[in-house]
Design a protein around this motif. Structure first.
Motif, short mmCIF file in Angstrom:
data_model
loop_
_atom_site.label_atom_id
_atom_site.label_comp_id
_atom_site.label_asym_id
_atom_site.label_seq_id
_atom_site.Cartn_x
_atom_site.Cartn_y
_atom_site.Cartn_z
N ILE A 37 34.65 -17.82 26.86
CA ILE A 37 34.68 -16.45 26.32
C ILE A 37 34.08 -15.48 27.34
CG2 ILE A 37 33.73 -14.92 24.54
CD1 ILE A 37 33.94 -17.38 22.62
N ILE A 38 32.96 -15.85 27.91
CA ILE A 38 32.31 -15.00 28.90
C ILE A 38 33.19 -14.82 30.13
CG2 ILE A 38 30.38 -14.89 30.52
CD1 ILE A 38 28.64 -16.03 28.19
N TYR A 71 36.18 -2.29 30.07
CA TYR A 71 37.23 -3.23 30.45
C TYR A 71 38.22 -3.41 29.30
CZ TYR A 71 34.09 -4.22 34.26
OH TYR A 71 33.28 -4.09 35.35
N SER A 72 39.38 -3.95 29.64
CA SER A 72 40.41 -4.18 28.62
C SER A 72 41.28 -5.36 29.01
CB SER A 72 41.28 -2.93 28.47
OG SER A 72 42.29 -3.13 27.51
N ASP A 73 41.96 -5.89 28.00
CA ASP A 73 42.99 -6.90 28.24
C ASP A 73 44.35 -6.35 27.83
OD1 ASP A 73 42.94 -6.95 25.45
OD2 ASP A 73 42.02 -8.92 25.33
N GLY A 74 44.40 -5.05 27.61
CA GLY A 74 45.63 -4.40 27.18
C GLY A 74 45.70 -4.18 25.69
N GLU A 75 44.96 -4.96 24.94
CA GLU A 75 44.91 -4.85 23.48
C GLU A 75 43.53 -4.44 23.01
OE1 GLU A 75 46.44 -5.30 19.50
OE2 GLU A 75 47.47 -5.29 21.41
N TRP A 76 42.52 -5.07 23.56
CA TRP A 76 41.12 -4.84 23.21
C TRP A 76 40.39 -4.16 24.37
CZ3 TRP A 76 38.79 -6.14 18.56
CH2 TRP A 76 39.57 -6.89 17.68
N VAL A 77 39.33 -3.43 24.06
CA VAL A 77 38.44 -2.87 25.07
C VAL A 77 37.01 -3.31 24.76
CG1 VAL A 77 39.90 -0.87 25.57
CG2 VAL A 77 38.10 -0.68 23.86
N TRP A 78 36.18 -3.36 25.80
CA TRP A 78 34.77 -3.72 25.64
C TRP A 78 33.99 -3.18 26.83
CZ3 TRP A 78 38.71 -7.13 26.53
CH2 TRP A 78 38.72 -7.80 27.76
N ARG A 79 32.70 -3.06 26.62
CA ARG A 79 31.80 -2.61 27.68
C ARG A 79 31.50 -3.75 28.65
NH1 ARG A 79 27.52 1.41 26.90
NH2 ARG A 79 26.22 -0.30 27.58
N GLY A 80 31.07 -3.36 29.83
CA GLY A 80 30.76 -4.33 30.87
C GLY A 80 29.58 -5.21 30.57
N ASP A 81 28.77 -4.85 29.58
CA ASP A 81 27.61 -5.68 29.24
C ASP A 81 27.84 -6.61 28.06
OD1 ASP A 81 27.66 -3.59 27.38
OD2 ASP A 81 25.66 -2.85 27.87
N LEU A 82 29.06 -6.65 27.53
CA LEU A 82 29.31 -7.51 26.36
C LEU A 82 29.04 -8.97 26.68
CD1 LEU A 82 30.11 -7.90 23.45
CD2 LEU A 82 32.52 -7.86 24.17
N TRP A 83 29.43 -9.43 27.87
CA TRP A 83 29.17 -10.83 28.24
C TRP A 83 27.68 -11.16 28.11
CZ3 TRP A 83 25.74 -12.21 31.95
CH2 TRP A 83 25.32 -11.21 32.82
N PHE A 84 26.83 -10.22 28.51
CA PHE A 84 25.38 -10.41 28.46
C PHE A 84 24.92 -10.61 27.02
CE2 PHE A 84 21.24 -8.46 27.65
CZ PHE A 84 20.42 -9.20 28.49
N TYR A 85 25.40 -9.78 26.11
CA TYR A 85 24.98 -9.89 24.71
C TYR A 85 25.49 -11.17 24.05
CZ TYR A 85 23.25 -5.18 25.28
OH TYR A 85 22.56 -4.09 25.72
N VAL A 86 26.68 -11.61 24.45
CA VAL A 86 27.21 -12.88 23.93
C VAL A 86 26.35 -14.03 24.44
CG1 VAL A 86 29.17 -14.48 24.00
CG2 VAL A 86 29.55 -12.03 23.62
N ARG A 87 26.04 -14.03 25.73
CA ARG A 87 25.27 -15.13 26.32
C ARG A 87 23.80 -15.11 25.91
NH1 ARG A 87 24.33 -15.36 32.56
NH2 ARG A 87 22.62 -14.04 31.92
N VAL A 107 42.62 -17.08 29.31
CA VAL A 107 43.14 -16.52 30.56
C VAL A 107 43.51 -15.05 30.31
CG1 VAL A 107 44.99 -16.66 32.28
CG2 VAL A 107 44.01 -18.75 31.30
N MET A 108 42.97 -14.18 31.13
CA MET A 108 43.24 -12.75 31.00
C MET A 108 44.73 -12.49 31.15
SD MET A 108 42.09 -9.69 30.47
CE MET A 108 40.45 -10.34 30.22
N PRO A 109 45.34 -11.77 30.18
CA PRO A 109 46.76 -11.44 30.30
C PRO A 109 47.03 -10.66 31.59
CG PRO A 109 45.94 -10.89 28.11
CD PRO A 109 44.75 -11.25 28.95
N THR A 110 48.22 -10.87 32.12
CA THR A 110 48.63 -10.15 33.32
C THR A 110 48.61 -8.66 33.05
OG1 THR A 110 50.05 -11.99 33.91
CG2 THR A 110 50.47 -9.91 35.03
#
Length: 127
Positions: A37-38, A71-87, A107-110
């Protein structure tokens, strides 16, 4: 546009009603697939870059480089620190977002420039 980390501590009211406080979404343990996920979160397409660091809103005293970036995957957006809060704090993500990540096998969508440009325009209009 769906915001994966739409907590009142992270997003301005211009983005609509938040899910609530991040403190209300802390899990007791990590996801079994936390590492994947991270990696997915870190591989997001950059929509809005912010130099500098953001402070951990949950009070650890740590700072996260580029935390205010978006950041985005084309469908969802999130802040650059989300990985930190998950971990670090085991923040629970929306079930729909987790299903989306897992359906893509982490895998990040193209990149689809036109859809990402539309999301980026929407983000910038609300900043």
């Amino acid at each position: 546009m769906k915001i994966a980390d739409h907590f009142r501590e992270l997003w301005s009211p211009a983005f609509g009603a938040p899910r609530g406080s991040m403190r209300d979404f802390l899990a007791d343990s990590a996801y079994d697939d936390e590492r994947e996920i991270i990696q997915y979160l870190l591989a997001g397409h950059d929509l809005f870059s912010v130099m500098g660091s953001s402070e951990d809103v949950l009070g650890s005293g740590r700072t996260i480089m580029g935390g205010d970036s978006i950041y985005s995957d084309g469908e969802w957006v999130w802040r650059g620190d989300l990985w930190f809060y998950v971990r670090t704090h085991h923040v629970a993500l929306p079930a729909e977002f987790l299903e989306w990540i897992r359906d893509f096998d982490y895998v990040m969508p193209t990149e689809v420039p036109s859809s990402l440009m539309e999301v980026a325009k929407e983000i910038r209009a609300r900043l």
